[in-house]
Design a protein around this motif. Structure first.
Motif, short mmCIF file in Angstrom:
data_model
loop_
_atom_site.label_atom_id
_atom_site.label_comp_id
_atom_site.label_asym_id
_atom_site.label_seq_id
_atom_site.Cartn_x
_atom_site.Cartn_y
_atom_site.Cartn_z
N THR A 91 0.83 -1.21 0.00
CA THR A 91 0.00 0.00 0.00
C THR A 91 0.86 1.25 0.00
O THR A 91 0.63 2.18 -0.78
CB THR A 91 -0.94 0.00 1.23
N VAL A 92 1.87 1.29 0.87
CA VAL A 92 2.71 2.49 0.96
C VAL A 92 3.59 2.65 -0.28
O VAL A 92 4.10 3.75 -0.53
CB VAL A 92 3.59 2.46 2.24
N ARG A 93 3.75 1.57 -1.06
CA ARG A 93 4.51 1.67 -2.30
C ARG A 93 3.60 1.97 -3.49
O ARG A 93 4.07 2.00 -4.64
CB ARG A 93 5.30 0.37 -2.54
N GLY A 94 2.31 2.16 -3.22
CA GLY A 94 1.38 2.54 -4.27
C GLY A 94 1.04 1.45 -5.27
O GLY A 94 0.64 1.73 -6.40
N ARG A 95 1.15 0.19 -4.85
CA ARG A 95 0.83 -0.91 -5.75
C ARG A 95 -0.67 -1.00 -5.96
O ARG A 95 -1.47 -0.65 -5.07
CB ARG A 95 1.37 -2.24 -5.21
N PRO A 96 -1.11 -1.49 -7.13
CA PRO A 96 -2.56 -1.59 -7.41
C PRO A 96 -3.28 -2.45 -6.38
O PRO A 96 -2.72 -3.40 -5.83
CB PRO A 96 -2.60 -2.23 -8.80
N LYS A 97 -4.53 -2.12 -6.15
CA LYS A 97 -5.34 -2.82 -5.14
C LYS A 97 -5.41 -4.32 -5.43
O LYS A 97 -5.31 -5.15 -4.52
CB LYS A 97 -6.75 -2.22 -5.12
N ALA A 98 -5.60 -4.67 -6.70
CA ALA A 98 -5.71 -6.09 -7.06
C ALA A 98 -4.43 -6.84 -6.71
O ALA A 98 -4.47 -7.98 -6.24
CB ALA A 98 -6.02 -6.22 -8.54
N GLU A 99 -3.28 -6.22 -6.95
CA GLU A 99 -2.00 -6.84 -6.62
C GLU A 99 -1.86 -7.02 -5.11
O GLU A 99 -1.37 -8.05 -4.64
CB GLU A 99 -0.85 -5.99 -7.14
N GLN A 100 -2.30 -6.01 -4.35
CA GLN A 100 -2.24 -6.10 -2.89
C GLN A 100 -3.06 -7.29 -2.38
O GLN A 100 -2.59 -8.07 -1.55
CB GLN A 100 -2.78 -4.81 -2.27
N GLU A 101 -4.27 -7.42 -2.88
CA GLU A 101 -5.15 -8.49 -2.41
C GLU A 101 -4.62 -9.86 -2.82
O GLU A 101 -4.66 -10.81 -2.04
CB GLU A 101 -6.56 -8.27 -2.95
N ARG A 102 -4.10 -9.94 -4.05
CA ARG A 102 -3.54 -11.22 -4.51
C ARG A 102 -2.34 -11.63 -3.67
O ARG A 102 -2.25 -12.79 -3.22
CB ARG A 102 -3.14 -11.11 -5.98
#
Length: 316
Positions: free
Chosen positions: A85-96
């Motif tokens: 999250t703090v690196r600004g990664r896409p939400k879908a990538e975070q959840e995966r």
């Protein structure tokens, strides 16, 4: 704690432990590696690069702390995904990624739960998953099992070792528990007063301690003067592990120690016998089997094999 003259070289993919009593300098070394502190002299190199003045957030490192440091207002999944999250990664990538890591630490389906709903062992697994979220090259673990009870600690030790084998990740582990260090590590550095006093494999540390401090701190040992053992021309002191002593009769052949029983306590797998030798030196013996019929004040003779004696160097 000030550390002096410490040189550590950790191999890629190694599980390396810093072992020592409180205040010995092991956590200071971990903080220097993590970038939370800067050395007054010397350098920190990570994977061939000088990282001495590199900020913590730019190092390929993440840390797992004893107190977990989880965010209580976030779900488990949000906690695990926080580094992304703090690196600004896409939400879908975070959840995966959060889902993958929760599977890895055996918490599938926990992403929507609150931290307050988790046990201590589950919280530690979440902290581990979060530390792995952005795929660090080096994982630092600062007494991560210290807040868990014995059974949970043992279970988490097995899981940590399995996780290390699965990922092939380089790990540096700080602990004051010699049992953890011996069971988890490929190599161990033993700290005392800001210095490394011995670095070796767990087996060599146990079987071949260099000093009385290492012999006693790693596994416990009887440290006996040469005069008590009747040896001459060698070291001034020798280490003899408690499990290497056995009951015998005073007239039995071979080297032995004589004295009187101080106490005997049943430990399940063995009986712990404490005795005072004729010269006043106290020793501990671990006798296999059930409780021995020994009472305080009873005479006792303990035999040993001379090959089990380990010559000790003077303390620096």
């Amino acid at each position: 704690m000030v550390v002096r003259g410490v040189q550590l070289s950790v191999r890629p993919g190694e599980f390396y432990s810093l072992l020592g009593p409180s205040g010995s300098g092991k956590t200071t070394c971990l903080r220097l590696i993590a970038g939370f502190e800067t050395p007054g002299s010397g350098t920190v190199h990570l994977f061939g690069q000088d990282a001495t003045h590199q900020p913590a957030y730019d190092r390929p490192v993440n840390t797992v702390f004893q107190d977990y440091a989880l965010f209580p207002h976030m779900t488990v999944g949000q906690n695990v995904a926080y580094p992304l999250t703090v690196r600004g990664r896409p939400k879908a990538e975070q959840e995966r990624r959060a889902g993958e890591l929760l599977e890895l630490v055996h918490l599938p389906g926990f992403a929507g739960r609150r931290v307050s709903q988790l046990s201590g062992g589950q919280r530690q697994r979440v902290a581990l998953a979060r530390a792995l979220a952005h795929a660090p090259k080096l994982l630092l673990l600062d007494e991560p099992l210290g807040a868990l009870d014995l059974k949970l600690r043992e279970a988490m030790q097995s899981e940590l070792r399995a996780l290390h084998r699965t990922l092939g990740l380089t790990c540096i582990y700080v602990t004051h528990d010699q049992g953890e260090a011996l069971s988890l590590s490929d190599r161990v550095a033993v700290f005392r007063d800001g210095r490394v006093v011995q670095e070796d494999t767990p087996q060599n540390l146990y079987d071949h301690p260099r000093t009385a401090f290492v012999a006693d701190f790693v596994g416990g040992a009887n440290v006996l003067p040469a005069g008590v053992l009747g040896t001459a021309g060698g070291a001034a002191q020798y280490a003899l592990r408690p499990e290497r002593l056995r009951l015998t009769s005073p007239d039995a052949p071979g080297p032995h120690l004589t004295g009187r029983v101080i106490g005997a306590g049943y430990q399940g797998a063995y009986t712990k016998l404490e005795a005072e030798l004729d010269g006043g030196q106290s020793v501990v013996a671990h006798l296999p089997g059930g409780p021995a019929d020994l009472r305080p004040g009873d005479p006792v003779t303990l035999a040993y094999d001379p090959t089990d004696l380990r010559a000790l160097e003077p303390e620096a």
